[in-house]
Write an enzyme that holds these catalytic residues in place. Structure first.
Site, PDB file in Angstrom:
ATOM      1  CB  CYS A 143      41.031  25.752  33.939  1.00 26.20           C
ATOM      2  SG  CYS A 143      41.694  25.917  35.606  1.00 26.20           S
ATOM      3  CG  HIS A 166      36.855  25.311  34.091  1.00 31.37           C
ATOM      4  ND1 HIS A 166      37.371  24.175  34.674  1.00 31.37           N
ATOM      5  CD2 HIS A 166      37.460  26.365  34.715  1.00 31.37           C
ATOM      6  CE1 HIS A 166      38.237  24.522  35.598  1.00 31.37           C
ATOM      7  NE2 HIS A 166      38.317  25.842  35.643  1.00 31.37           N
ATOM      8  CG  ASN A 185      39.064  25.033  39.124  1.00 30.41           C
ATOM      9  OD1 ASN A 185      39.413  24.155  38.344  1.00 30.41           O
ATOM     10  ND2 ASN A 185      39.206  26.324  38.865  1.00 30.41           N
TER      11      ASN A 185
END
Ligand code: COA
Length: 338
Positions: free
Chosen positions: A115, A257, A287
């Site tokens: 990520c 994020h 996500n």
């Protein structure tokens, strides 16, 4: 003067299929109420089995290139794709993306930092520009996490979505709007097992002799990851602002994020950034791993939130463990044509 990397194009791409929380609640022991209250996610997009990460990357890359003003449009010299879900384990996805975009024989490589991948890729592309190796770089964050999720695991299936986001960087002046400023990157391999796909690599071959499909699935220790995510992004954000000479109070936007709305709120509170200054789209897309920051940036641009010269903090955390932050001033009004 060492050239700075200046943002001059942005675009994103989501697969058509939207998967709402209620659809997941129909097949897993979960509920819309649990998912919304524990993660802030209302839905996500999942690619159909015929759609690979490169398809999403090409879609985002094409839009980013088309968004550049005519003077920024001459071809790019390099393509960097951040992804954890490449089309194949060999070769990298970036050369295929460059070819499909008709970019010619440019440098093309993948970056793997889960990520955090997009921030690592931005840093790598900025380095190419600062070193004079490239004038223009297409940086793409693209992931198809649905391809590695265990459909029976409610703790991961509800969180991740698929998508891609891209930016075009060109060589410019460190003081001009659009310039990327400071970076902070880090890792802690002691947390290697907290976010992982155990099988399919050189450590655990997926062979006919050991075909358990579960080993090819993504696993995560959610509680530990939550704690690390807040701590690491908070510390990295302070470090990068310090390097840039920016005060927290002078920040216009934070684009963290998009892991979990509660992580983002905790991070904003820890830094003393008003929660409404922490922008994102986790409610709509979940996500999306390496795509998360460019997707959120592109959405914020589409919503008209980002004004020329705004001071923007990018901060990410992911498997590895890895983390990274960057400072960016938003480009002038004439920079994008679409
Ligand atoms: N639906 C319903 N219940 C669920 C569930 C789901 N989708 N997932 C877990 N639960 C249950 C658990 O089994 C547990 O039940 P128990 O109390 O009977 O044991 C309960 O909910 C609480 O689980 P817990 O893990 O403590 O929840 P949480 O508040 O920590 O939230 C995450 C779980 C995964 C949402 C959260 O830890 C998280 O977001 N972690 C970070 C994940 C992330 O961002 N990863 C990527 C980083 S790059």
């Amino acid at each position: 003067m060492t050239p700075a990397a200046v943002l001059c194009g942005i675009g994103s791409c989501l697969p058509a299929r939207r998967v709402g929380n209620d659809e997941l609640a129909g097949v897993l022991d979960t509920s819309d109420e649990w998912i919304r209250s524990r993660t802030g996610i209302g839905g996500r997009h999942w690619a159909d089995p015929d759609t690979a990460t490169s398809d999403l990357a090409v879609g985002a890359g094409r839009r980013a290139l088309a968004s550049c003003a005519p003077e920024d449009r001459p071809g790019v010299d390099a393509v960097v794709v951040a992804t954890t879900t490449p089309d194949r384990s060999c070769p990298a996805t970036a050369p295929l993306v460059a070819a499909r975009l008709g970019l010619g024989p440019v440098a093309a490589y993948d970056v793997a930092a889960v990520c955090t991948g997009f921030v690592y890729a931005l840093a790598s592309a900025s380095g190419l520009i600062a070193a004079g190796i490239a004038e223009r770089v297409l940086v793409i964050g693209a992931d198809t996490f649905s391809s590695i999720l265990d459909p029976a695991d409610r703790t991961t299936s509800v969180i991740f979505g698929d998508g891609a986001g891209a930016v075009v960087l060109r060589a410019g002046h460190p003081d001009e709007p659009g310039a990327l400023g400071a970076f902070d990157l880090g890792s802690d391999g002691d947390g290697y097992d907290l976010i992982t796909v155990r099988g399919g690599g050189s450590e655990q071959h997926l062979s006919a002799a050991a075909p358990e499909p579960g080993r090819a699935y993504f696993t995560m220790d959610g509680k530990a990851v939550f704690r690390h995510a807040v701590e690491r992004m908070s510390r990295s954000s302070r470090t990068v602002l310090d390097r840039a000479g920016w005060e927290l109070s002078g920040l216009d936007w934070m684009v963290g994020h998009q892991a979990n709305r509660r992580i983002l709120d905790r991070l904003a509170d820890d830094l003393g950034v008003p929660r409404e200054r922490s922008v994102g789209n986790i409610a709509e897309v979940g996500n999306t791993s390496a795509a998360s920051i460019p997707l959120a940036l592109d959405d914020a641009r589409g919503a008209g939130l980002l004004k020329p010269g705004d001071r923007v903090l990018l901060t990410a955390f992911g498997g590895g463990l890895t983390w990274g932050s960057a400072t960016l001033t938003w480009p002038g009004p004439d920079r994008f044509v679409s």
